[in-house]
Design a protein around this motif. Structure first.
Motif, PDB file in Angstrom:
ATOM      1  N   ARG A  25       0.810  -1.202  -0.001  1.00 33.65           N
ATOM      2  CA  ARG A  25      -0.082   0.028   0.018  1.00 33.65           C
ATOM      3  C   ARG A  25       0.796   1.188   0.206  1.00 33.65           C
ATOM      4  O   ARG A  25       0.367   2.479  -0.270  1.00 33.65           O
TER       5      ARG A  25
ATOM      6  N   GLY B 169       9.445   3.393  14.865  1.00 31.88           N
ATOM      7  CA  GLY B 169      10.527   3.587  14.009  1.00 31.88           C
ATOM      8  C   GLY B 169      10.191   4.288  12.785  1.00 31.88           C
ATOM      9  O   GLY B 169      11.314   4.917  11.885  1.00 31.88           O
ATOM     10  N   THR B 170       8.954   4.251  11.972  1.00 31.32           N
ATOM     11  CA  THR B 170       8.431   4.808  10.863  1.00 31.32           C
ATOM     12  C   THR B 170       7.191   5.399  11.315  1.00 31.32           C
ATOM     13  O   THR B 170       6.163   4.875  10.553  1.00 31.32           O
TER      14      THR B 170
ATOM     15  N   GLY C  14       2.442   8.890   8.594  1.00 33.31           N
ATOM     16  CA  GLY C  14       1.362   9.715   8.857  1.00 33.31           C
ATOM     17  C   GLY C  14       0.674   9.580  10.313  1.00 33.31           C
ATOM     18  O   GLY C  14      -0.152  10.325  10.775  1.00 33.31           O
ATOM     19  N   GLY C  15       1.455   8.837  11.105  1.00 34.93           N
ATOM     20  CA  GLY C  15       0.946   8.808  12.610  1.00 34.93           C
ATOM     21  C   GLY C  15      -0.095   7.806  12.912  1.00 34.93           C
ATOM     22  O   GLY C  15      -0.662   7.756  13.973  1.00 34.93           O
ATOM     23  N   GLY C  16      -0.558   6.963  11.980  1.00 34.64           N
ATOM     24  CA  GLY C  16      -1.990   6.128  12.039  1.00 34.64           C
ATOM     25  C   GLY C  16      -1.637   5.057  13.043  1.00 34.64           C
ATOM     26  O   GLY C  16      -2.341   5.049  14.028  1.00 34.64           O
ATOM     27  N   HIS C  17      -0.576   4.370  12.776  1.00 34.71           N
ATOM     28  CA  HIS C  17      -0.206   3.558  13.952  1.00 34.71           C
ATOM     29  C   HIS C  17       0.155   4.105  15.307  1.00 34.71           C
ATOM     30  O   HIS C  17      -0.394   3.499  16.486  1.00 34.71           O
TER      31      HIS C  17
ATOM     32  N   ASP D 119      11.144   9.428  11.706  1.00 35.52           N
ATOM     33  CA  ASP D 119      10.813   9.456  10.490  1.00 35.52           C
ATOM     34  C   ASP D 119      12.164  10.261   9.596  1.00 35.52           C
ATOM     35  O   ASP D 119      12.493  11.159  10.290  1.00 35.52           O
ATOM     36  N   ARG D 120      12.561   9.626   8.599  1.00 36.69           N
ATOM     37  CA  ARG D 120      13.644  10.310   7.675  1.00 36.69           C
ATOM     38  C   ARG D 120      13.043  11.380   6.967  1.00 36.69           C
ATOM     39  O   ARG D 120      13.719  12.324   6.676  1.00 36.69           O
TER      40      ARG D 120
ATOM     41  N   SER E 128      16.990   8.311  10.851  1.00 36.49           N
ATOM     42  CA  SER E 128      16.702   7.051  10.672  1.00 36.49           C
ATOM     43  C   SER E 128      16.640   5.924  11.700  1.00 36.49           C
ATOM     44  O   SER E 128      17.286   6.088  12.567  1.00 36.49           O
ATOM     45  N   PHE E 129      15.670   4.872  11.544  1.00 38.03           N
ATOM     46  CA  PHE E 129      15.788   3.858  12.370  1.00 38.03           C
ATOM     47  C   PHE E 129      17.114   3.236  12.537  1.00 38.03           C
ATOM     48  O   PHE E 129      17.045   2.405  13.393  1.00 38.03           O
TER      49      PHE E 129
ATOM     50  N   ASP F 164       6.989  -0.062  10.331  1.00 40.92           N
ATOM     51  CA  ASP F 164       6.055  -0.476   9.421  1.00 40.92           C
ATOM     52  C   ASP F 164       6.943   0.139   8.025  1.00 40.92           C
ATOM     53  O   ASP F 164       6.914   1.305   7.642  1.00 40.92           O
TER      54      ASP F 164
ATOM     55  N   GLY G  37       9.022   0.818   4.263  1.00 39.70           N
ATOM     56  CA  GLY G  37       8.503   0.988   2.997  1.00 39.70           C
ATOM     57  C   GLY G  37       8.035   2.751   2.902  1.00 39.70           C
ATOM     58  O   GLY G  37       8.547   3.556   3.764  1.00 39.70           O
TER      59      GLY G  37
ATOM     60  N   GLN H 282       3.488   9.969   0.565  1.00 41.76           N
ATOM     61  CA  GLN H 282       4.526   9.962  -0.254  1.00 41.76           C
ATOM     62  C   GLN H 282       4.389   9.665  -1.712  1.00 41.76           C
ATOM     63  O   GLN H 282       4.767  10.396  -2.645  1.00 41.76           O
TER      64      GLN H 282
ATOM     65  N   PHE I 221      13.617   9.548   0.762  1.00 42.38           N
ATOM     66  CA  PHE I 221      12.662   9.824   2.100  1.00 42.38           C
ATOM     67  C   PHE I 221      13.135  11.056   2.527  1.00 42.38           C
ATOM     68  O   PHE I 221      12.323  11.970   3.096  1.00 42.38           O
TER      69      PHE I 221
HETATM   70  C1  LIG Z   1       4.713   2.831   5.699  1.00 44.26           C
HETATM   71  S1  LIG Z   1       5.041   4.463   6.080  1.00 44.26           S
HETATM   72  C2  LIG Z   1       4.575   4.422   7.837  1.00 44.26           C
HETATM   73  C3  LIG Z   1       3.202   4.730   8.192  1.00 44.26           C
HETATM   74  C4  LIG Z   1       2.687   5.018   9.370  1.00 44.26           C
HETATM   75  N1  LIG Z   1       2.809   3.653  10.314  1.00 44.26           N
HETATM   76  C5  LIG Z   1       1.455   5.157   9.688  1.00 44.26           C
HETATM   77  O1  LIG Z   1       0.416   4.480  10.050  1.00 44.26           O
HETATM   78  O2  LIG Z   1       1.066   6.293   9.285  1.00 44.26           O
HETATM   79  C6  LIG Z   1       6.810   4.221   6.244  1.00 44.26           C
HETATM   80  C7  LIG Z   1       7.452   5.500   6.765  1.00 44.26           C
HETATM   81  O3  LIG Z   1       8.795   4.873   7.001  1.00 44.26           O
HETATM   82  C8  LIG Z   1       9.798   6.178   6.928  1.00 44.26           C
HETATM   83  N2  LIG Z   1      11.122   5.533   6.704  1.00 44.26           N
HETATM   84  C9  LIG Z   1      11.481   4.856   5.688  1.00 44.26           C
HETATM   85  N3  LIG Z   1      12.802   4.259   5.883  1.00 44.26           N
HETATM   86  C10 LIG Z   1      13.100   4.850   7.340  1.00 44.26           C
HETATM   87  C11 LIG Z   1      14.483   4.968   7.961  1.00 44.26           C
HETATM   88  N4  LIG Z   1      15.300   4.305   7.775  1.00 44.26           N
HETATM   89  N5  LIG Z   1      14.073   5.610   9.022  1.00 44.26           N
HETATM   90  C12 LIG Z   1      12.843   6.215   9.420  1.00 44.26           C
HETATM   91  N6  LIG Z   1      11.713   6.368   8.811  1.00 44.26           N
HETATM   92  C13 LIG Z   1      11.963   5.638   7.627  1.00 44.26           C
HETATM   93  C14 LIG Z   1       9.059   6.552   5.479  1.00 44.26           C
HETATM   94  O4  LIG Z   1       9.522   8.136   5.434  1.00 44.26           O
HETATM   95  C15 LIG Z   1       7.639   6.705   5.482  1.00 44.26           C
HETATM   96  O5  LIG Z   1       6.912   7.831   6.139  1.00 44.26           O
END
Ligand SMILES: C[S@@+](CC[C@H](N)C(=O)[O-])C[C@H]1O[C@@H](n2cnc3c(N)ncnc32)[C@H](O)[C@@H]1O
Length: 318
Positions: A3, A41-42, A45-48, A66-67, A92-93, A112, A114, A119, A139
């Motif tokens: 997704r 770590g990701t 949009g802050g949903g989880h 988030d990066r 970055s995580f 989570d 990707g 984006q 990112f």
């Molecule tokens: C699938 S989205 C997360 C959505 C989030 N769980 C939500 O419910 O809204 C993945 C996020 O991870 C971030 N991301 C990707 N690689 C990253 C990294 N190495 N460190 C931190 N954030 C990262 C991306 O910028 C993106 O915003």
């Protein structure tokens, strides 16, 4: 991915918000409770994160990383109702232990992987081939090489390797040769059209899907970041704390699976060594012998969830 991972079709409407994938699974594997400390770590949009904060009320805390500064802005607004229970940091995580030093030990860590729907839906970020935009795909837009830099500078051989390794693209060499012959290439639509002309349309997914995935993984060094993050995520947990990772393609899922299974073993010596010399001790109990997948109802409501796979582990004492 999925997704949020660039495997999308031009026919698929982009949701206006990012819908968190496998949300109930995330909350239950994390065993979210009032007063708990969580690291997302990701945060995207802050949903989880919002759901974790709601389920850990009144005093649970969450650190969101988030990066992407644009994602952090969206998360900041979404998580504002939780006040200082939510802390957001850019980074970055792959630097999780350092960024989360004041949140340790944590009760749960979520990755989570990707990219988010937000984006993907923004043509200026260059993740999508269904809308034209600059070939960027970073990112963090302030850091590193863009997809255009890679496409316009790598040799045929390097591009072939990249497309094969990160996109599992069987037509990697043909596509790489076509790219090198057509450069400079600066727009997503230009690259997608070139690939379609080169290999034709044989499958349901667009022929550029795997190339876009490969470029995004390479631009953001996504697999390296995941490999660096997993041991830190485990180290960040208190005994009994939970790690949950959602991945969207087999390259990521394999890394997560192998990590969890290795860390669940007492000895990781090669089989030909008769007596253990590694001294490795199991650090994790695998909670998902098989990955958890979204059900049909979730995929129907959020088609980008279809490739999601959730794996979880619990940190052992000692
Ligand atoms: C699938 S989205 C997360 C959505 C989030 N769980 C939500 O419910 O809204 C993945 C996020 O991870 C971030 N991301 C990707 N690689 C990253 C990294 N190495 N460190 C931190 N954030 C990262 C991306 O910028 C993106 O915003």
């Amino acid at each position: 991915m999925g997704r949020a991972g660039g495997i999308t079709s031009p026919m698929e409407p982009t949701p206006p918000v990012h819908i968190p994938v496998l949300l109930q699974g995330v909350l239950s594997f994390l065993q979210v409770r009032p007063g708990g400390v969580y690291i997302d770590g990701t945060v995207g949009g802050g949903g989880h994160a919002a759901a974790i904060l709601a389920a850990s009320a009144p005093d649970g805390r969450l650190l969101g990383l988030d990066r992407d500064p644009a994602a952090l802005e969206v998360a900041r607004e979404r998580l504002a109702p939780y006040g200082d229970r939510a802390v957001l940091r850019r980074g970055s995580f792959a630097d999780l232990i350092h960024l989360a030093a004041d949140f340790l030990p944590a009760d749960g860590v979520l990755l989570d992987l990707g990219l988010s729907s937000l984006q993907l839906a923004d043509p200026t970020r260059g993740f999508s081939f269904s809308q034209d935009g600059p070939l960027d795909m970073r990112f963090d837009p302030s850091e590193g090489l863009t997809a255009a830099d890679l496409v316009n500078t790598l040799s045929v051989r390097e591009l072939t390797d990249l497309l094969y390794r990160y996109g599992e693209e069987r037509q990697a060499r043909r596509i790489a040769e076509a790219i090198v012959a057509a450069r400079p290439i600066s727009r997503t639509a230009e690259l997608a059209a070139l690939i379609e002309r080169t290999v034709g349309r044989r499958e349901r997914i667009h022929p550029a899907t795997r190339t876009f995935q490969a470029l995004r993984i390479a631009v953001n060094r996504e697999l390296e970041a995941l490999e660096a993050a997993l041991p830190q995520a485990l180290e960040a947990l208190r005994p009994g704390g939970r790690l949950v990772v959602i991945s969207f393609h087999s390259l990521e899922d394999r890394i997560v699976k192998q990590f969890l299974h290795r860390e669940a073993r007492d000895c990781i010596c090669p089989p030909e060594i008769p007596v253990c010399v590694c001294g490795h001790r199991a650090q994790v109990r695998v909670l998902t012998p098989k990955p958890v997948r979204p059900d049909a109802a979730e995929v129907a409501a959020n088609p980008r969830a279809r490739s999601a796979r959730l794996r979880a582990g619990e940190r052992l004492a000692g």
